[in-house]
Design a protein around this motif. Structure first.
Motif, PDB file in Angstrom:
ATOM      1  N   LEU A  34      51.750  37.598 -44.088  1.00 21.06           N
ATOM      2  CA  LEU A  34      52.664  36.551 -43.632  1.00 21.06           C
ATOM      3  C   LEU A  34      52.259  35.193 -44.197  1.00 21.06           C
ATOM      4  CD1 LEU A  34      53.225  37.490 -39.876  1.00 21.06           C
ATOM      5  CD2 LEU A  34      54.914  37.562 -41.715  1.00 21.06           C
ATOM      6  N   ARG A  35      50.969  34.936 -44.204  1.00 23.48           N
ATOM      7  CA  ARG A  35      50.466  33.662 -44.721  1.00 23.48           C
ATOM      8  C   ARG A  35      50.837  33.502 -46.193  1.00 23.48           C
ATOM      9  NH1 ARG A  35      45.833  30.912 -46.585  1.00 23.48           N
ATOM     10  NH2 ARG A  35      45.290  29.108 -45.295  1.00 23.48           N
ATOM     11  N   SER A  56      53.919  30.878 -50.318  1.00 21.83           N
ATOM     12  CA  SER A  56      54.658  31.054 -51.574  1.00 21.83           C
ATOM     13  C   SER A  56      56.152  30.781 -51.410  1.00 21.83           C
ATOM     14  CB  SER A  56      54.458  32.481 -52.098  1.00 21.83           C
ATOM     15  OG  SER A  56      55.027  33.432 -51.210  1.00 21.83           O
ATOM     16  N   CYS A  57      56.561  30.431 -50.189  1.00 19.86           N
ATOM     17  CA  CYS A  57      57.964  30.127 -49.861  1.00 19.86           C
ATOM     18  C   CYS A  57      58.877  31.345 -49.955  1.00 19.86           C
ATOM     19  CB  CYS A  57      58.507  28.993 -50.736  1.00 19.86           C
ATOM     20  SG  CYS A  57      57.854  27.373 -50.285  1.00 19.86           S
ATOM     21  N   GLU A  73      49.560  38.304 -32.682  1.00 17.10           N
ATOM     22  CA  GLU A  73      48.248  37.719 -32.974  1.00 17.10           C
ATOM     23  C   GLU A  73      48.273  37.003 -34.326  1.00 17.10           C
ATOM     24  OE1 GLU A  73      43.584  38.912 -33.798  1.00 17.10           O
ATOM     25  OE2 GLU A  73      44.911  40.373 -32.852  1.00 17.10           O
ATOM     26  N   ALA A  74      48.915  37.619 -35.310  1.00 15.00           N
ATOM     27  CA  ALA A  74      49.016  37.001 -36.632  1.00 15.00           C
ATOM     28  C   ALA A  74      49.784  35.689 -36.553  1.00 15.00           C
ATOM     29  CB  ALA A  74      49.709  37.960 -37.602  1.00 15.00           C
ATOM     30  N   LEU A  75      50.876  35.674 -35.808  1.00 24.18           N
ATOM     31  CA  LEU A  75      51.689  34.465 -35.672  1.00 24.18           C
ATOM     32  C   LEU A  75      50.938  33.373 -34.916  1.00 24.18           C
ATOM     33  CD1 LEU A  75      55.175  36.047 -34.898  1.00 24.18           C
ATOM     34  CD2 LEU A  75      54.474  34.892 -36.999  1.00 24.18           C
ATOM     35  N   VAL A  97      59.144  29.319 -39.231  1.00 20.03           N
ATOM     36  CA  VAL A  97      58.256  28.815 -40.278  1.00 20.03           C
ATOM     37  C   VAL A  97      58.289  27.290 -40.208  1.00 20.03           C
ATOM     38  CG1 VAL A  97      57.833  28.702 -42.760  1.00 20.03           C
ATOM     39  CG2 VAL A  97      58.728  30.809 -41.737  1.00 20.03           C
ATOM     40  N   SER A  98      57.128  26.665 -40.210  1.00 22.28           N
ATOM     41  CA  SER A  98      57.073  25.202 -40.124  1.00 22.28           C
ATOM     42  C   SER A  98      57.928  24.576 -41.219  1.00 22.28           C
ATOM     43  CB  SER A  98      55.630  24.715 -40.252  1.00 22.28           C
ATOM     44  OG  SER A  98      54.860  25.168 -39.168  1.00 22.28           O
ATOM     45  N   ASP A  99      58.691  23.577 -40.831  1.00 23.79           N
ATOM     46  CA  ASP A  99      59.604  22.940 -41.773  1.00 23.79           C
ATOM     47  C   ASP A  99      58.851  21.970 -42.675  1.00 23.79           C
ATOM     48  OD1 ASP A  99      61.991  22.501 -42.996  1.00 23.79           O
ATOM     49  OD2 ASP A  99      63.035  21.777 -41.213  1.00 23.79           O
ATOM     50  N   VAL A 100      59.520  21.532 -43.718  1.00 27.93           N
ATOM     51  CA  VAL A 100      58.960  20.525 -44.620  1.00 27.93           C
ATOM     52  C   VAL A 100      59.796  19.259 -44.506  1.00 27.93           C
ATOM     53  CG1 VAL A 100      58.031  22.213 -46.237  1.00 27.93           C
ATOM     54  CG2 VAL A 100      60.360  21.353 -46.559  1.00 27.93           C
TER      55      VAL A 100
END
Length: 220
Positions: free
Chosen positions: A16-17, A22-23, A49-51, A70-73
């Protein structure tokens, strides 16, 4: 959690990371937990747990009753991130220049050579970074500061680098002008090996802020 379950959760976390940095998972997109359970054929607990770990790193946002995204930009976030990166990177460079020896210089030259001979974008899509270049780019910047000697500074630097990687991925399709990234890297390496602290710090700052300007222009 037993060892096997912990290993599975870590594997999900790493995948996931990678997809977030890598978008492949776009900034701001909602994360479907059940879809991840089915995709990786793991338990709900392993995915959660991963999240949770990704949330602690700032790569995922967790909101009550609304799940994960997913955290925004944003231009504001990028400006603050770049400011922090430049400050930490320059400090690491100063220490590396002070402490580094011949082996350190050799590693920089080798990393630059590898990076210079690795395709920047995908041959069938010039708007997408070649992941081989992404790996070589990471190694080049790691080599520059590898003689720093301060583990905490290097750890913080690594976290900031990962956060910035999403923006770097976005900078390629957003770029509206030709950019000589290879020359930027040569300028940095030349200044570092020459032990010219002022020139090295200026070159690394210019390199990072150029990416920031490209992305900021594209996002606004």
């Amino acid at each position: 959690m037993d060892t096997v379950a912990r290993t599975i959760a870590n594997d999900v976390y790493e995948q996931l990371r990678h997809d977030i940095i890598s978008c492949r998972m776009l900034p701001g997109s909602k994360i479907n937990i059940q879809a991840l359970v089915q995709k990786y054929e793991v338990s709900l607990g392993a995915v959660r747990e991963a999240l949770s770990k990704l949330s602690a790193e700032g790569l995922v946002d967790a909101r009550a009753q609304r799940g994960y995204t997913v955290s925004d930009v944003s231009p504001e976030d990028l400006a603050e991130l770049t400011d922090a990166r430049v400050r930490i990177e320059q400090e690491c460079l100063k220490l590396a220049i002070e402490k580094g020896g011949l082996e350190w210089e050799t590693d920089i030259v080798a990393a630059l050579h590898r990076l210079s001979h690795t395709p920047y974008t995908m041959p069938d899509d010039p708007a997408v970074l070649d992941q081989r270049w992404v790996k070589a780019h990471r190694e080049f910047h790691r080599a520059l500061v590898s003689a720093c000697g301060n583990r905490w500074l290097l750890r913080i630097r690594g976290q900031l680098y990962d956060q910035s990687e999403r923006y770097r991925q976005l900078s390629v399709p957003l770029a509206r002008a030709e950019r000589d990234v290879a020359q930027e890297h040569r300028n940095i390496a030349d200044a570092v090996i020459a032990r010219d602290v002022a020139r090295a710090c200026a070159a690394i700052a210019s390199h990072m802020w150029t990416t920031t300007q490209i992305v900021t222009t594209g996002l606004t």
